[in-house]
Design a protein around this motif. Sequence first.
Motif, PDB file in Angstrom:
ATOM      1  N   LEU A 139      -5.710   3.808   7.000  1.00  0.00           N
ATOM      2  CA  LEU A 139      -4.925   2.931   6.198  1.00  0.00           C
ATOM      3  C   LEU A 139      -3.869   2.615   6.886  1.00  0.00           C
ATOM      4  N   HIS A 140      -2.598   3.477   6.691  1.00  0.00           N
ATOM      5  CA  HIS A 140      -1.277   3.206   7.382  1.00  0.00           C
ATOM      6  C   HIS A 140      -0.964   3.781   7.961  1.00  0.00           C
ATOM      7  N   PRO A 141      -1.178   3.499   9.450  1.00  0.00           N
ATOM      8  CA  PRO A 141      -0.826   4.136  10.387  1.00  0.00           C
ATOM      9  C   PRO A 141       0.685   4.001  10.923  1.00  0.00           C
ATOM     10  N   LYS A 142       1.455   3.097  10.799  1.00  0.00           N
ATOM     11  CA  LYS A 142       2.520   2.539  10.566  1.00  0.00           C
ATOM     12  C   LYS A 142       3.314   1.751   9.859  1.00  0.00           C
ATOM     13  N   CYS A 143       4.500   2.065   9.703  1.00  0.00           N
ATOM     14  CA  CYS A 143       5.122   1.341   8.710  1.00  0.00           C
ATOM     15  C   CYS A 143       5.913   0.049   8.653  1.00  0.00           C
ATOM     16  N   ALA A 144       5.807  -0.829   8.228  1.00  0.00           N
ATOM     17  CA  ALA A 144       6.149  -2.154   7.980  1.00  0.00           C
ATOM     18  C   ALA A 144       7.279  -1.847   7.887  1.00  0.00           C
ATOM     19  N   PRO A 145       8.302  -2.694   8.781  1.00  0.00           N
ATOM     20  CA  PRO A 145      10.173  -2.692   8.636  1.00  0.00           C
ATOM     21  C   PRO A 145      10.449  -2.255   7.102  1.00  0.00           C
ATOM     22  N   MET A 146       9.460  -2.913   6.081  1.00  0.00           N
ATOM     23  CA  MET A 146      10.013  -2.592   4.554  1.00  0.00           C
ATOM     24  C   MET A 146       9.988  -1.631   4.067  1.00  0.00           C
ATOM     25  N   CYS A 147       9.113  -0.735   4.449  1.00  0.00           N
ATOM     26  CA  CYS A 147       8.306   0.956   3.926  1.00  0.00           C
ATOM     27  C   CYS A 147       9.278   1.149   4.253  1.00  0.00           C
ATOM     28  N   LYS A 148      10.969   1.604   5.274  1.00  0.00           N
ATOM     29  CA  LYS A 148      12.034   1.826   5.589  1.00  0.00           C
ATOM     30  C   LYS A 148      13.148   1.877   4.617  1.00  0.00           C
ATOM     31  N   HIS A 160      11.667   8.504   4.668  1.00  0.00           N
ATOM     32  CA  HIS A 160      11.625   9.671   5.202  1.00  0.00           C
ATOM     33  C   HIS A 160       9.926  10.158   5.454  1.00  0.00           C
ATOM     34  N   ARG A 161       8.973   8.967   5.561  1.00  0.00           N
ATOM     35  CA  ARG A 161       7.519   9.627   6.316  1.00  0.00           C
ATOM     36  C   ARG A 161       7.601  10.219   6.707  1.00  0.00           C
ATOM     37  N   SER A 162       8.643  10.419   7.684  1.00  0.00           N
ATOM     38  CA  SER A 162       8.535  11.263   9.176  1.00  0.00           C
ATOM     39  C   SER A 162       8.891  12.226   9.272  1.00  0.00           C
ATOM     40  N   PHE A 172       1.047  -0.820   0.338  1.00  0.00           N
ATOM     41  CA  PHE A 172      -0.107   0.146  -0.088  1.00  0.00           C
ATOM     42  C   PHE A 172       0.885   1.065  -0.026  1.00  0.00           C
ATOM     43  N   HIS A 173       2.224   1.318   1.339  1.00  0.00           N
ATOM     44  CA  HIS A 173       2.363   2.433   0.838  1.00  0.00           C
ATOM     45  C   HIS A 173       3.691   2.448  -0.589  1.00  0.00           C
ATOM     46  N   HIS A 174       4.160   1.747  -1.426  1.00  0.00           N
ATOM     47  CA  HIS A 174       5.421   1.266  -1.745  1.00  0.00           C
ATOM     48  C   HIS A 174       4.478   1.696  -3.017  1.00  0.00           C
TER      49      HIS A 174
HETATM   50 ZN   LIG Z   1       5.526   2.320   5.422  1.00  0.00          ZN
END
Ligand SMILES: [Zn+2]
Length: 320
Positions: free
Chosen positions: A285-294, A299-301, A210-212
């Motif tokens: 829908l994506h309140p926190k990142c999965a480790p893979m997102c990082k 830089h989401r944060s 979803f994030h990707h």
């Molecule tokens: Zn994410």
Amino acid sequence: MGTALSHCGFRIEHLGSSIANLNEEELILEILSTAADHSQGARPSGLKEAQQVHVVNLRSPPGLESLNFRFREDVRSAWPDEHRFQASKRSWLVQIEDHAEGLVLQIATRNEERSLEAVALDLEDSRLAASYAHRFNLYSREHARQAGFDDNIPSIKVAAPVACRVVKSHMPALLPIGAACTLFPYEDREVKKFVFDGTQDFLELAQAFFHHAAFSSGGKELVCDLQGLEQEDGSLLLIDPCILRANAKMTMAHLLKGAVREDRGFGEAACLGPISPAAEIFERLHPKCAPMCKAFDPHRSSVKQKLGVCGLDVTCGLAK
Ligand SMILES: [Zn+2]
């Protein structure tokens, strides 16, 4: 499991409330378009354009009901005011003659939405979602390889719908002759929600995808309503995802709600825009990142650096 009987070449199945009794001439569909097949993240149906298929078995397992959650009144009011989010559908698990795999047959509830133009929108969203899945799978494999892992890792595929037209029907009220519908290469009796309204259990692969997808679109699109089947190796087969475009016209109910919401911070960061409903939906829908997102969007944060969903120090044209 219901009772299955052979009867003069017909197949009858009793599954709770659903009973179908089809003879091989009663429901015939003509395949009009396989346009959604042409993405490498797609699971194609194997059906061919101009092919006529005989539906020999039709069931309504309760597990398919989740396909329609998107169209419940309370959900519809929070989504864009357009066909993909508003046109409710009926779904059946079907088998067709000379085709080993089961399929999901879907048709709009309202007659005016059973058009080829509407079905083309369905195909386009699945095709787009599959292209994002392809990019995500390539990224995941490369990331695993660089990390020294076996690149035989779980992947994401989107069941590629084909557009059909009803040629002959024994259920003219539900499947009238001439109506456009879709067939998906999906044979499980259950469709599970992975990313839908923010209440689902956190499933890393679905959340990272979803994030990707948002990241690789430059913040212009969200692949929403991620639903389908989790396979034994952890791979996901998605069915009927929908694409939320950043410029989508939201329903009046959502706009009224959005007008009084407090800014929760993501708006500053997102290329989806400071007050974009899409940015709000991404956050929910994506309140926190999965480790893979990082790995792809560390830089989401980094709100203050204006890196946003794109992860790039450039504007995507949507941020103000
Ligand atoms: Zn994410």
